[in-house]
Design a protein around this motif. Sequence first.
Motif, PDB file in Angstrom:
ATOM      1  N   ALA A  12     -87.878  58.591  49.843  1.00 15.00           N
ATOM      2  CA  ALA A  12     -87.406  59.874  49.305  1.00 15.00           C
ATOM      3  C   ALA A  12     -86.671  59.680  47.988  1.00 15.00           C
ATOM      4  O   ALA A  12     -86.839  60.465  47.037  1.00 15.00           O
ATOM      5  N   LEU A  13     -85.853  58.614  47.901  1.00 15.14           N
ATOM      6  CA  LEU A  13     -85.134  58.335  46.658  1.00 15.14           C
ATOM      7  C   LEU A  13     -86.110  57.968  45.544  1.00 15.14           C
ATOM      8  O   LEU A  13     -85.899  58.330  44.372  1.00 15.14           O
ATOM      9  N   LYS A  14     -87.170  57.255  45.869  1.00 13.26           N
ATOM     10  CA  LYS A  14     -88.195  56.927  44.872  1.00 13.26           C
ATOM     11  C   LYS A  14     -88.841  58.202  44.331  1.00 13.26           C
ATOM     12  O   LYS A  14     -89.070  58.337  43.128  1.00 13.26           O
ATOM     13  N   THR A  15     -89.098  59.145  45.225  1.00 17.10           N
ATOM     14  CA  THR A  15     -89.722  60.406  44.814  1.00 17.10           C
ATOM     15  C   THR A  15     -88.809  61.207  43.893  1.00 17.10           C
ATOM     16  O   THR A  15     -89.267  61.829  42.927  1.00 17.10           O
ATOM     17  N   LEU A  16     -87.509  61.180  44.170  1.00 16.21           N
ATOM     18  CA  LEU A  16     -86.554  61.929  43.346  1.00 16.21           C
ATOM     19  C   LEU A  16     -86.489  61.384  41.922  1.00 16.21           C
ATOM     20  O   LEU A  16     -86.272  62.134  40.968  1.00 16.21           O
ATOM     21  N   ARG A  17     -86.672  60.077  41.767  1.00 13.37           N
ATOM     22  CA  ARG A  17     -86.578  59.481  40.427  1.00 13.37           C
ATOM     23  C   ARG A  17     -87.902  59.551  39.674  1.00 13.37           C
ATOM     24  O   ARG A  17     -87.931  59.397  38.437  1.00 13.37           O
ATOM     25  N   LEU A  18     -88.986  59.791  40.378  1.00 14.20           N
ATOM     26  CA  LEU A  18     -90.316  59.729  39.786  1.00 14.20           C
ATOM     27  C   LEU A  18     -90.488  60.599  38.536  1.00 14.20           C
ATOM     28  O   LEU A  18     -91.073  60.148  37.540  1.00 14.20           O
ATOM     29  N   PRO A  19     -89.987  61.863  38.496  1.00  8.12           N
ATOM     30  CA  PRO A  19     -90.185  62.684  37.286  1.00  8.12           C
ATOM     31  C   PRO A  19     -89.521  62.118  36.031  1.00  8.12           C
ATOM     32  O   PRO A  19     -89.898  62.500  34.917  1.00  8.12           O
ATOM     33  N   LEU A  20     -88.538  61.248  36.201  1.00  6.50           N
ATOM     34  CA  LEU A  20     -87.809  60.721  35.045  1.00  6.50           C
ATOM     35  C   LEU A  20     -88.377  59.408  34.531  1.00  6.50           C
ATOM     36  O   LEU A  20     -88.011  58.958  33.442  1.00  6.50           O
ATOM     37  N   GLU A  21     -89.266  58.793  35.294  1.00  9.32           N
ATOM     38  CA  GLU A  21     -89.660  57.427  34.979  1.00  9.32           C
ATOM     39  C   GLU A  21     -90.450  57.313  33.686  1.00  9.32           C
ATOM     40  O   GLU A  21     -90.270  56.351  32.929  1.00  9.32           O
ATOM     41  N   ASN A  22     -91.320  58.272  33.409  1.00  5.60           N
ATOM     42  CA  ASN A  22     -92.096  58.202  32.159  1.00  5.60           C
ATOM     43  C   ASN A  22     -91.181  58.222  30.945  1.00  5.60           C
ATOM     44  O   ASN A  22     -91.373  57.467  29.984  1.00  5.60           O
ATOM     45  N   HIS A  23     -90.183  59.100  30.975  1.00  3.48           N
ATOM     46  CA  HIS A  23     -89.268  59.199  29.834  1.00  3.48           C
ATOM     47  C   HIS A  23     -88.432  57.919  29.699  1.00  3.48           C
ATOM     48  O   HIS A  23     -88.240  57.419  28.582  1.00  3.48           O
ATOM     49  N   ILE A  24     -87.936  57.393  30.820  1.00  2.20           N
ATOM     50  CA  ILE A  24     -87.136  56.162  30.766  1.00  2.20           C
ATOM     51  C   ILE A  24     -87.993  55.011  30.238  1.00  2.20           C
ATOM     52  O   ILE A  24     -87.540  54.201  29.413  1.00  2.20           O
ATOM     53  N   ARG A  25     -89.227  54.942  30.704  1.00  2.00           N
ATOM     54  CA  ARG A  25     -90.121  53.879  30.240  1.00  2.00           C
ATOM     55  C   ARG A  25     -90.386  54.014  28.742  1.00  2.00           C
ATOM     56  O   ARG A  25     -90.464  53.007  28.018  1.00  2.00           O
ATOM     57  N   GLU A  26     -90.499  55.247  28.250  1.00  2.00           N
ATOM     58  CA  GLU A  26     -90.687  55.466  26.809  1.00  2.00           C
ATOM     59  C   GLU A  26     -89.465  54.994  26.023  1.00  2.00           C
ATOM     60  O   GLU A  26     -89.609  54.416  24.944  1.00  2.00           O
ATOM     61  N   CYS A  27     -88.279  55.248  26.555  1.00  2.00           N
ATOM     62  CA  CYS A  27     -87.055  54.809  25.871  1.00  2.00           C
ATOM     63  C   CYS A  27     -87.011  53.288  25.758  1.00  2.00           C
ATOM     64  O   CYS A  27     -86.632  52.739  24.716  1.00  2.00           O
ATOM     65  N   TYR A  28     -87.391  52.615  26.832  1.00  2.26           N
ATOM     66  CA  TYR A  28     -87.440  51.151  26.781  1.00  2.26           C
ATOM     67  C   TYR A  28     -88.557  50.655  25.860  1.00  2.26           C
ATOM     68  O   TYR A  28     -88.426  49.598  25.239  1.00  2.26           O
ATOM     69  N   LYS A  29     -89.652  51.405  25.800  1.00  2.00           N
ATOM     70  CA  LYS A  29     -90.829  50.963  25.049  1.00  2.00           C
ATOM     71  C   LYS A  29     -90.512  50.699  23.587  1.00  2.00           C
ATOM     72  O   LYS A  29     -91.078  49.785  22.975  1.00  2.00           O
ATOM     73  N   TYR A  30     -89.588  51.484  23.012  1.00  4.77           N
ATOM     74  CA  TYR A  30     -89.287  51.347  21.587  1.00  4.77           C
ATOM     75  C   TYR A  30     -87.976  50.610  21.324  1.00  4.77           C
ATOM     76  O   TYR A  30     -87.489  50.616  20.196  1.00  4.77           O
ATOM     77  N   SER A  31     -87.411  49.991  22.362  1.00  5.04           N
ATOM     78  CA  SER A  31     -86.204  49.178  22.166  1.00  5.04           C
ATOM     79  C   SER A  31     -86.352  47.826  22.844  1.00  5.04           C
ATOM     80  O   SER A  31     -86.346  46.789  22.191  1.00  5.04           O
ATOM     81  N   HIS A  32     -86.510  47.838  24.188  1.00 11.52           N
ATOM     82  CA  HIS A  32     -86.691  46.596  24.947  1.00 11.52           C
ATOM     83  C   HIS A  32     -87.844  46.814  25.930  1.00 11.52           C
ATOM     84  O   HIS A  32     -87.602  47.031  27.126  1.00 11.52           O
ATOM     85  N   PRO A  33     -89.076  46.768  25.446  1.00 10.60           N
ATOM     86  CA  PRO A  33     -90.215  47.198  26.269  1.00 10.60           C
ATOM     87  C   PRO A  33     -90.394  46.420  27.555  1.00 10.60           C
ATOM     88  O   PRO A  33     -90.776  46.989  28.579  1.00 10.60           O
TER      89      PRO A  33
END
Length: 544
Positions: A12-33
């Motif tokens: 359930a906790l994994k599901t709650l974080r799922l909508p944010l993961e793409n954006h967080i991954r994008e933030c890392y992609k352009y700093s510490h991929p």
Amino acid sequence: MTGSELVNYFEALKTLRLPLENHIRECYKYSHPIRGLQFSSDLDASPETIQQQAASAQADMTDSTATDSAHILASTLVSGLTPANSRWAGIEAEGEENSEVKAYLDKKAEQIHSGIHSSNFDPSAYEAMLDVTDAGYCALFIEEGEETTFNFEAWPLPFCFMASTRKDGMVDTICRYFTLTAQQAVREYEDNEQVLPDKIKEAVTKDPYKRFGFIHFIMPKQFAKGIRKKKRDQLLPFASYHICLENKEIVREGGFAEFPVAVPRWLRLPNSVYAQGPMSTVLPDAKTLNQMEKKSLDNFDMQTYGMWGAVDDGVLNVKTVKIGPKKVTMMKAKDSLFPVNPPGKPDWGAIKAEEKRRQIRRIMMADQLEPLQSEGPVRTATEWHYRVSLIRQLLGPMYGRLQSEYLQRIVFRCLGILMRKDIREGKQLPEALRNKALRLRYISPLARAQQLEDVAAMDRFETGLIQKAGLSQEMAGLLDLYDWDEAERKRSKFLGVPESLILTDDKVKDLRKIREDRAAKQASMQASAGQGAGASAMGEVSNG
């Protein structure tokens, strides 16, 4: 609640974080991929897959401005909030004037500072602040060390899932996913090996390096009812459970007296325990800058090697022509191959890219914080307070959140570890701490910086008071207006002077009584000597 129910909670906790993961991954992609690769539902990706993704992510980066700015901000946060060469935190009991308690807490604050910076805190804190800069939050685990007083571990954010049961939304529930090889699992849980599934036990001999998934849950005890608990864990407010995902069984139970994970958040998202960091703000600029750099590389290639036109004259094969030194191209006529001047302004892209770099550095505050880094490490308390004040002004409300969710949790967790260690070693706690509950107040770096302003105000007032008192005999009474003893006690407190160096009121009275008696005795002896000398002189006059 059983192990299976905890696994369901994890999902359930994994599901709650799922909508944010793409954006967080994008933030890392352009700093510490590479740090943000596993922000996805696939937590068990193979090393080969991760390696391919890492190579691809690194290749996509064409500009390191955001990375450099994140490093500057993270290192400034570490050096400004928790400097190793200046005590950055204190503890006091609110409403308690007991000198024994004050001396004890002051000693513990000193032990906390030395214990923290003699451990692995500094590198772990730097990694944690990088996560705060990129993802907006971090997870720093604090436990008692084996070789050092404390041990710190920056948990990888892709594997941490959080929740809050508190009204203020502060994180008090965390679930961490991790993997162990078959050998590691048997060794780690040898005290409860019978609960491990047969598949892990068989793999120890057949495939000892095969990895298996586990989760570690930490949550308030009242929300973990129904799970069996050992008697020694009954009074601990936070429950701790390790669950093997292979058979969904609890393989270890325990508890914590304090929530052992500091989870500071930069800017909390509405109706969520998660947050966004400064990298989220600069993400559009970072994306644009990377695209511009790719175009600039194309333009560089064009400007370096030029554009060429060719006439298909039956001799020149445009598909096989190679432009370069020591190459011969067969042509029917001199004009069969000719250079073409590319249109546009080659410098325009570089100008716009530089504007984007300045924009990223401004938002990440690197342009203002970098001079602090170039000045080297903090050398004096005054310099440290200046830097803390500057950071506070730049960060604004986020600085206060870092204090309450990061520094305060670290200090109180470390204080609890030290006090329990004293109890195990048979050391006596102050009576006030043993017989009544005290509300401890954390003295933050910001509070210490503000106290220096109070010291400056006291200095100005005292200087003016002394000057006025020296003007005339009538003005001398102004000195009675000021409580000089209490002022010096306040000054020592504001400046962070160790409590053990300041004498109590009773000791000060005793010393002054001794000094007064000594002065009175000396005056009496001088008076007696003066009377004897006078009588001797009168006798000489009479005899003459």
